[in-house]
Design a protein around this motif. Structure first.
Motif, PDB file in Angstrom:
ATOM      1  N   ARG A 262      -7.574  -4.959   3.626  1.00  0.00           N
ATOM      2  CA  ARG A 262      -8.602  -5.243   4.431  1.00  0.00           C
ATOM      3  C   ARG A 262      -9.484  -7.125   4.451  1.00  0.00           C
ATOM      4  NH1 ARG A 262     -10.277  -0.513   2.020  1.00  0.00           N
ATOM      5  NH2 ARG A 262     -11.474  -1.701   0.082  1.00  0.00           N
TER       6      ARG A 262
ATOM      7  N   ARG B 118      -3.545   5.146  -8.663  1.00  0.00           N
ATOM      8  CA  ARG B 118      -4.335   5.642  -8.087  1.00  0.00           C
ATOM      9  C   ARG B 118      -5.470   3.919  -7.671  1.00  0.00           C
ATOM     10  NH1 ARG B 118      -6.294  11.148  -9.252  1.00  0.00           N
ATOM     11  NH2 ARG B 118      -5.144  12.877  -7.736  1.00  0.00           N
ATOM     12  N   ALA B 119      -5.837   3.541  -8.897  1.00  0.00           N
ATOM     13  CA  ALA B 119      -6.007   2.212  -9.105  1.00  0.00           C
ATOM     14  C   ALA B 119      -5.252   1.256  -7.970  1.00  0.00           C
ATOM     15  CB  ALA B 119      -6.616   1.868 -10.199  1.00  0.00           C
ATOM     16  N   GLN B 120      -4.145   1.135  -8.136  1.00  0.00           N
ATOM     17  CA  GLN B 120      -3.629   0.124  -7.490  1.00  0.00           C
ATOM     18  C   GLN B 120      -3.342   0.328  -6.069  1.00  0.00           C
ATOM     19  OE1 GLN B 120       0.420   0.916  -9.871  1.00  0.00           O
ATOM     20  NE2 GLN B 120       0.229  -0.925 -11.618  1.00  0.00           N
ATOM     21  N   GLN B 121      -3.369   1.522  -6.181  1.00  0.00           N
ATOM     22  CA  GLN B 121      -3.135   1.852  -4.492  1.00  0.00           C
ATOM     23  C   GLN B 121      -4.411   1.123  -3.589  1.00  0.00           C
ATOM     24  OE1 GLN B 121      -3.173   6.095  -3.199  1.00  0.00           O
ATOM     25  NE2 GLN B 121      -2.583   5.431  -0.914  1.00  0.00           N
ATOM     26  N   ALA B 122      -6.186   1.179  -4.436  1.00  0.00           N
ATOM     27  CA  ALA B 122      -6.880   1.195  -3.711  1.00  0.00           C
ATOM     28  C   ALA B 122      -7.359  -0.234  -4.073  1.00  0.00           C
ATOM     29  CB  ALA B 122      -8.316   1.461  -4.979  1.00  0.00           C
ATOM     30  N   GLN B 123      -6.577  -1.207  -4.862  1.00  0.00           N
ATOM     31  CA  GLN B 123      -5.879  -2.988  -4.681  1.00  0.00           C
ATOM     32  C   GLN B 123      -5.583  -3.051  -3.883  1.00  0.00           C
ATOM     33  OE1 GLN B 123      -4.003  -4.757  -8.606  1.00  0.00           O
ATOM     34  NE2 GLN B 123      -4.872  -6.066  -7.927  1.00  0.00           N
TER      35      GLN B 123
ATOM     36  N   GLN C 127      -5.477  -1.951  -0.960  1.00  0.00           N
ATOM     37  CA  GLN C 127      -6.263  -1.547   0.841  1.00  0.00           C
ATOM     38  C   GLN C 127      -7.383  -2.277   0.941  1.00  0.00           C
ATOM     39  OE1 GLN C 127      -7.199   2.222  -0.502  1.00  0.00           O
ATOM     40  NE2 GLN C 127      -5.252   3.553   0.925  1.00  0.00           N
ATOM     41  N   ALA C 128      -7.796  -2.752  -0.701  1.00  0.00           N
ATOM     42  CA  ALA C 128      -8.810  -3.491  -0.582  1.00  0.00           C
ATOM     43  C   ALA C 128      -8.375  -4.626  -0.220  1.00  0.00           C
ATOM     44  CB  ALA C 128      -9.215  -3.922  -1.624  1.00  0.00           C
TER      45      ALA C 128
ATOM     46  N   ASP D 249       0.392  -1.008   0.347  1.00  0.00           N
ATOM     47  CA  ASP D 249       0.253  -0.091  -0.069  1.00  0.00           C
ATOM     48  C   ASP D 249       1.205   0.978   0.136  1.00  0.00           C
ATOM     49  OD1 ASP D 249      -1.877   1.552   0.301  1.00  0.00           O
ATOM     50  OD2 ASP D 249      -2.354   1.249   2.708  1.00  0.00           O
TER      51      ASP D 249
END
Length: 469
Positions: free
Chosen positions: A361, A350-355, A357-358, A288
């Motif tokens: 979780r 940004r999409a890689q960062q969202a991936q 983070q998901a 992340d």
């Protein structure tokens, strides 16, 4: 301890002399192999596994590579010095207007303008240096991403090490469980052989029926098959452990199956430790961070860059008219248009960062579920083991009474057979409960990032299962 079994005609189940000879041969074979086997405690086996594991070696190599890259990124603010050498073959044409001298030159048949042409070969060695002053944040982002990559590799190495501990627990104590099964099945088989001998003796004296003798013979043959299967399972488990440890021969585990009578801790404690210390979570957090720094780097690409530069001519004799002896200054670079589509690169980052983070979780949720399952399995195995302790003593006493009753004609052969099978089953079940306890404990410690504490539980165990009881 590995003791390969050799069954030949001298070990025929019906021949008492052959059986005695077979047992003698097996004892001699076991003694020889016991000398060849490498005796290792669990801690010694774990130390050896860390030394010979290729998976751990690969994780170490990855960590060293990331550390080198991180060290290299620390020098990004230093000047870049380069030596450039060119060997030139060139032609240079110079036109010189005559101006007011044109009429006079025309009298001498000289055209206007004057043209000079030079064709030559020259060597141009030039020393240049560039020092970045402002990069829009690209250098700090690269350095932070490299540091996060090191943390990712460290977490990956820890993850691999903890997984190896769990794998070793399964193989190490799996061999002990298999050896325990062999010992129990051997005891059952020998007991069935004695029972058959008693049944044959009582049949000759008229105190037992032929049916009872046949029941004893069938039970003895069944116990022989169970024993041979246990031997084969033990040999397979021993081979698996030897291959895992690259020992080049059999391994004799010296740490017995064990159980700690008290719970190791609450579910909430292990869940909290897992969410704080599990290497996979640390790995995903590092990913992340890297994704976040990638976003920062892509944004920096939209900003101008400021740098100092310098140049020095190392061979002035071959310098061209337009070449300077030396030069230095400050430069500004700003890219207005690029074919790399920088805004879309920011969106991809940004999409890689969202991936990442998901994924973090999701991993936290799965690890919490895994901790609950492992803790439940551990408690189940612990309670089963403690309950089986008293059950074994009762089964042993029941067998003793049934054998006495059979000799006195007060019970049947089936009663003795059932009692002996019940004792053997309880002994194997208790060993299986101890094995399940060790596996569940290793899994629970792995999930909570505490695999190194497994030896601590081995040392404070208050219940142990020696192979030959």
């Amino acid at each position: 301890m590995i003791e390969p079994e050799a069954m030949d005609s001298r070990c025929a189940p019906g021949a008492m002399q052959g059986l005695a000879l077979c047992l003698l041969l097996l004892a001699q074979t076991a003694a020889v192999h016991a000398q060849d086997a490498v005796a290792l405690s669990f801690e010694q086996a774990r130390e050896r596994l860390e030394q010979v594991s290729d998976a751990l070696a690969a994780a170490d190599a990855n960590l060293h590579a990331r550390q080198d890259l991180s060290d290299a990124s620390r020098r990004l603010r230093l000047p870049e010095i380069a030596l450039e050498a060119r060997y030139l073959e060139f032609q240079n044409t110079v036109e010189l207007p005559l101006g007011s001298l044109a009429p006079a030159a025309e009298a001498f048949d000289i055209g206007d303008p004057l043209r000079f042409r030079e064709r030559d070969r020259r060597l141009r060695p030039v020393l240049t240096t560039v020092l970045p002053l402002y990069t829009g944040g690209q250098i700090p982002a690269a350095q932070a991403a490299a540091a996060a990559a090191v943390r990712e590799a460290e977490a990956g190495r820890a993850l691999q090490s903890q997984a190896l501990t769990s794998q070793l627990v399964e193989a190490y104590f799996g061999q002990l469980l298999a050896e325990q099964a062999v010992a129990v099945r051997r005891e059952v088989r020998d007991g069935m052989q004695r029972h058959l001998a008693h049944a044959e003796s009582l049949e000759r004296e008229g105190f037992a029926t032929r049916a009872q003798r046949l029941q004893a013979a069938v039970a003895r043959d069944t116990s022989e098959r169970d024993y041979l299967k246990a031997v084969h399972d033990r040999d397979a488990a021993a081979m698996a452990l030897a291959l895992m440890l690259r020992s080049g021969g059999p391994v004799a585990p010296t740490t017995p199956l064990f159980v700690v009578g008290t719970p190791p801790g609450t579910l909430e404690e292990f869940t909290e430790a897992a969410l704080a210390r599990h290497p996979q979570l640390a790995q995903l957090r590092a990913l992340d961070e890297q994704a976040g720094e990638n976003v920062r780097a892509q944004r920096a690409a939209l900003k101008p860059q400021v740098f100092l530069f310098g140049q020095y001519d190392l061979y002035r004799d071959d310098a061209l008219l337009t070449d300077s002896d030396w030069a230095f200054g400050i430069g500004l670079k700003y890219t207005f248009l690029s074919g790399s589509d920088r805004p879309r690169r920011i969106g991809a980052a940004r999409a890689q960062q969202a991936q990442a983070q998901a994924a973090l979780r999701e991993a936290e949720n799965r690890i919490s579920i895994g901790v609950a399952q492992a803790w439940s399995a551990l408690e189940t195995a612990r309670q089963q083991f403690l309950l089986l302790d008293s059950s074994i003593e009762q089964s042993r006493e029941n067998l003793r009474l049934q054998e006495l009753s059979f000799r006195e004609g007060q019970s049947t052969s089936l009663d003795v057979i059932d009692a002996r099978i019940g004792l053997g089953g309880a002994q194997v079940e208790r060993a299986q409960a101890a094995y399940a306890y060790g596996v569940a404990l290793a899994r629970l410690l792995e999930l909570s990032g505490q695999s190194a504490r497994f030896g601590e539980y081995v040392r404070k165990a208050d219940h142990r299962v020696p192979v030959h009881e």
